[in-house]
Design an enzyme around this catalytic site. Structure first.
Site, PDB file in Angstrom:
ATOM      1  N   LYS A 105       0.867  -1.184   0.000  1.00 57.59           N
ATOM      2  CA  LYS A 105       0.000   0.000   0.000  1.00 57.59           C
ATOM      3  C   LYS A 105       0.897   1.224   0.000  1.00 57.59           C
ATOM      4  CE  LYS A 105      -4.464   1.099   0.379  1.00 57.59           C
ATOM      5  NZ  LYS A 105      -5.657   0.334  -0.013  1.00 57.59           N
ATOM      6  N   ASP A 145      -6.975   4.346  -4.635  1.00 61.48           N
ATOM      7  CA  ASP A 145      -7.606   4.235  -3.307  1.00 61.48           C
ATOM      8  C   ASP A 145      -8.211   5.614  -3.025  1.00 61.48           C
ATOM      9  OD1 ASP A 145      -7.855   2.392  -0.861  1.00 61.48           O
ATOM     10  OD2 ASP A 145      -7.032   4.177   0.061  1.00 61.48           O
ATOM     11  N   ASN A 230     -16.005   6.343  -4.869  1.00 59.69           N
ATOM     12  CA  ASN A 230     -16.132   5.199  -5.773  1.00 59.69           C
ATOM     13  C   ASN A 230     -16.841   4.031  -5.092  1.00 59.69           C
ATOM     14  OD1 ASN A 230     -14.672   2.419  -6.427  1.00 59.69           O
ATOM     15  ND2 ASN A 230     -14.935   3.553  -8.323  1.00 59.69           N
TER      16      ASN A 230
HETATM   17  P1  NAD Z   1     -12.929   7.924  -2.728  1.00 53.55           P
HETATM   18  O1  NAD Z   1     -11.858   8.910  -2.594  1.00 53.55           O
HETATM   19  O2  NAD Z   1     -13.517   7.669  -4.065  1.00 53.55           O
HETATM   20  O3  NAD Z   1     -14.139   8.293  -1.737  1.00 53.55           O
HETATM   21  C1  NAD Z   1     -13.965   8.518  -0.379  1.00 53.55           C
HETATM   22  C2  NAD Z   1     -15.276   9.027   0.189  1.00 53.55           C
HETATM   23  O4  NAD Z   1     -15.146   9.150   1.599  1.00 53.55           O
HETATM   24  C3  NAD Z   1     -15.696  10.404  -0.314  1.00 53.55           C
HETATM   25  O5  NAD Z   1     -17.088  10.428  -0.503  1.00 53.55           O
HETATM   26  C4  NAD Z   1     -15.319  11.332   0.834  1.00 53.55           C
HETATM   27  O6  NAD Z   1     -16.128  12.501   0.857  1.00 53.55           O
HETATM   28  C5  NAD Z   1     -15.626  10.423   2.007  1.00 53.55           C
HETATM   29  N1  NAD Z   1     -14.932  10.835   3.214  1.00 53.55           N
HETATM   30  C6  NAD Z   1     -13.654  11.255   3.357  1.00 53.55           C
HETATM   31  N2  NAD Z   1     -13.425  11.578   4.641  1.00 53.55           N
HETATM   32  C7  NAD Z   1     -14.563  11.316   5.318  1.00 53.55           C
HETATM   33  C8  NAD Z   1     -14.949  11.447   6.656  1.00 53.55           C
HETATM   34  N3  NAD Z   1     -14.108  11.893   7.590  1.00 53.55           N
HETATM   35  N4  NAD Z   1     -16.212  11.083   6.988  1.00 53.55           N
HETATM   36  C9  NAD Z   1     -17.074  10.622   6.037  1.00 53.55           C
HETATM   37  N5  NAD Z   1     -16.761  10.498   4.762  1.00 53.55           N
HETATM   38  C10 NAD Z   1     -15.528  10.840   4.407  1.00 53.55           C
HETATM   39  O7  NAD Z   1     -12.346   6.562  -2.084  1.00 53.55           O
HETATM   40  P2  NAD Z   1     -12.842   5.080  -2.337  1.00 53.55           P
HETATM   41  O8  NAD Z   1     -12.004   4.496  -3.399  1.00 53.55           O
HETATM   42  O9  NAD Z   1     -14.327   5.079  -2.458  1.00 53.55           O
HETATM   43  O10 NAD Z   1     -12.400   4.364  -0.988  1.00 53.55           O
HETATM   44  C11 NAD Z   1     -13.235   4.362   0.170  1.00 53.55           C
HETATM   45  C12 NAD Z   1     -12.772   3.268   1.125  1.00 53.55           C
HETATM   46  O11 NAD Z   1     -12.816   1.999   0.458  1.00 53.55           O
HETATM   47  C13 NAD Z   1     -11.329   3.404   1.619  1.00 53.55           C
HETATM   48  O12 NAD Z   1     -11.249   2.938   2.948  1.00 53.55           O
HETATM   49  C14 NAD Z   1     -10.558   2.482   0.704  1.00 53.55           C
HETATM   50  O13 NAD Z   1      -9.344   2.028   1.284  1.00 53.55           O
HETATM   51  C15 NAD Z   1     -11.562   1.366   0.563  1.00 53.55           C
HETATM   52  N6  NAD Z   1     -11.348   0.533  -0.638  1.00 53.55           N
HETATM   53  C16 NAD Z   1     -11.349   1.068  -1.878  1.00 53.55           C
HETATM   54  C17 NAD Z   1     -11.185   0.254  -2.984  1.00 53.55           C
HETATM   55  C18 NAD Z   1     -11.264   0.786  -4.387  1.00 53.55           C
HETATM   56  O14 NAD Z   1     -11.288  -0.032  -5.310  1.00 53.55           O
HETATM   57  N7  NAD Z   1     -11.333   2.081  -4.605  1.00 53.55           N
HETATM   58  C19 NAD Z   1     -10.996  -1.127  -2.810  1.00 53.55           C
HETATM   59  C20 NAD Z   1     -11.012  -1.656  -1.521  1.00 53.55           C
HETATM   60  C21 NAD Z   1     -11.209  -0.813  -0.438  1.00 53.55           C
END
Ligand code: NAD
Length: 433
Positions: A105, A145, A230
């Site tokens: 990561k 991410d 996402n």
């Molecule tokens: P992203 O950047 O697309 O979205 C993040 C979201 O979280 C946004 O809507 C943002 O406004 C919100 N956010 C940020 N800080 C916040 C807070 N303090 N309180 C509430 N909401 C908040 O990111 P993503 O890719 O959707 O990832 C979200 C989570 O999923 C992360 O923990 C990431 O590690 C995990 N994840 C993502 C993937 C992937 O394929 N993108 C895969 C596995 C796990």
């Protein structure tokens, strides 16, 4: 041990799982610390001439099962301990879902919203140059991410290709090889169909399968989703499509709660895109706005409050360490689907277990992302292009296989679903011996 430190949280989970199984002490020792930690110094000249510096990290946790694999996070709260924990969870997740990757990561401690697009591009390219010697399709394969996306991945590919050329490598096709250095790329740059939807869709497959096993029906279940990026968007979208009643959504700035049900998650996304945030996205017919709040009997909520709403299912889909010993007792949902990585602390886990809350752990719930990342890497390496239908079918097969394995392990060991997921993953390390 410092409370709520994600790395301590990860190590505690590993130690706990080791008590269930007769783990080879050498494997345990390998997993206790990352194989390699890379920290880089990133000075950036801003558009106004000012020079600012940032810290970047890539943690290569374990390569026992293949090249390191895991996302890159650009966020002001990124710390080395957070990245170490996230890399450990990737090792576990990749083993559980059965992809031939180890865990890694990375991230930069930065709020990307404070940068212009050219600044973000310069910073990403510098980060790539700093990491170029350590990444590659058969070494370490980053992905998107929090706050990183397909466009950022395409800058990394481009910069990595320049690096390969500068090394005068003997590769037959440098461009094709460079493409496989990251996943989550745009389709036009070697991305896979279905990667954007994969994490949220995978989470919906897991949840639907678990509630079937619990003999529950989607139409009777209300859902609250924290995070509308996402992952949060797609999990809400697919669950709504499947008949669940999505009643609350929030992003970092705030959220909306409509107890009678949010009619159309796609419309909320369109509203968020046009307003810049999802507060006030109360919709009737084809229009949305603050003025509809009373008509739909909606309520504004904070991301924290969302977690303790009177709903059946809570889905943290933003950041880690949001369910702690401080709010776990207030959670009213009977099911938590962990789409974020590491949203629940071990102290909170204990409280939730006492309350008989079913916690579907992150390494299973959000594994759809890395499953399709693997498909993307595979297609790049083998010069294949799969249709979205094919990708979704393969994703479903992988996810349901892992869910079944976790379910059976849970029964066998009388363990929580989290412990069962770790046991299942750790046993895969023994298999390779
Ligand atoms: P992203 O950047 O697309 O979205 C993040 C979201 O979280 C946004 O809507 C943002 O406004 C919100 N956010 C940020 N800080 C916040 C807070 N303090 N309180 C509430 N909401 C908040 O990111 P993503 O890719 O959707 O990832 C979200 C989570 O999923 C992360 O923990 C990431 O590690 C995990 N994840 C993502 C993937 C992937 O394929 N993108 C895969 C596995 C796990």
């Amino acid at each position: 041990m410092a409370k709520n430190n994600p790395w301590h949280q990860a190590k505690e989970q590993l130690a706990k799982t080791a008590t269930y199984i007769d783990m080879d002490p050498l494997i345990h020792a390998y997993l206790t610390e990352p194989e390699r930690i890379i920290q880089v110094h990133l000075p950036l000249r801003k558009d106004n001439g000012e020079v600012v510096t940032f810290k970047g990290y890539r943690v290569q946790h374990n390569s026992y099962k293949g090249p390191y694999k895991g996302g890159l996070r650009f966020h002001p709260e990124v710390t080395i301990d957070e990245v170490k924990a996230l890399s450990f969870w990737m090792t576990m997740k990749n083993a559980l879902i059965g992809v031939p990757f180890g865990g890694g990561k990375g991230g930069i401690t930065i709020d990307p919203k404070t940068l212009s697009e050219p600044e973000l591009e310069r910073l990403t390219r510098l980060f790539t140059r700093r990491l170029a010697h350590a990444i590659g399709p058969d070494k370490d394969i980053p992905a998107p991410d929090v706050n990183t996306n397909a466009k950022i991945m395409s800058w990394i590919v481009d910069e990595y290709e320049k690096y390969l050329k500068s090394q005068k490598s003997n590769l037959k096709n440098t461009k094709d090889y460079a493409q496989a250095v990251v996943t989550g790329k745009p389709l036009s740059h070697g991305g896979s169909e279905g990667r954007t939807e994969a994490t949220g869709l995978g989470g919906s497959y897991v949840l639907i399968d678990i509630i079937r096993r619990l003999r529950l029906s989607p139409k009777d279940l209300t859902v609250a989703v924290q995070g509308f990026g996402n992952v949060g968007y797609y999990v809400a979208y697919y669950l709504q499509k499947h008949g669940f009643k999505v009643v609350a959504i929030s992003d970092s700035k705030g959220g909306i709660y409509v107890p009678s049900g949010i009619k159309n998650v796609e419309q909320i996304l369109a509203c968020k895109k046009s307003n810049g945030h999802l507060q006030d996205c109360y919709c009737i017919g084809s229009t949305c706005g603050k003025h509809y709040k009373e008509k739909v009997q909606g309520k504004d909520i904070t991301p924290e409050k969302l977690l303790t709403l009177p709903v059946d299912i809570v889905i943290p889909a933003a950041l880690n360490t949001v369910i702690t010993e401080k709010n776990a007792a207030d959670i009213k949902a009977k099911i938590i689907l962990e789409m974020a990585n590491g949203p629940t602390t071990p102290e909170a886990d204990k409280i939730l277990e006492q309350k008989h809350v079913t916690v579907i752990p992150d390494i299973l719930a959000n594994a759809g992302g890395v499953a399709v990342s693997y498909f993307e890497w595979y297609q790049n390496i083998h010069h294949e292009t799969w249709s979205k239908k094919e990708v979704f079918e393969k994703l479903k097969t992988k996810i349901l296989k892992a869910t079944d394995a976790v379910w059976k392990t849970q029964k066998e060991y009388h363990a929580s679903m989290r412990d069962a997921a770790y046991i299942t993953a750790l046993k895969k390390f023994e298999e390779k011996n």
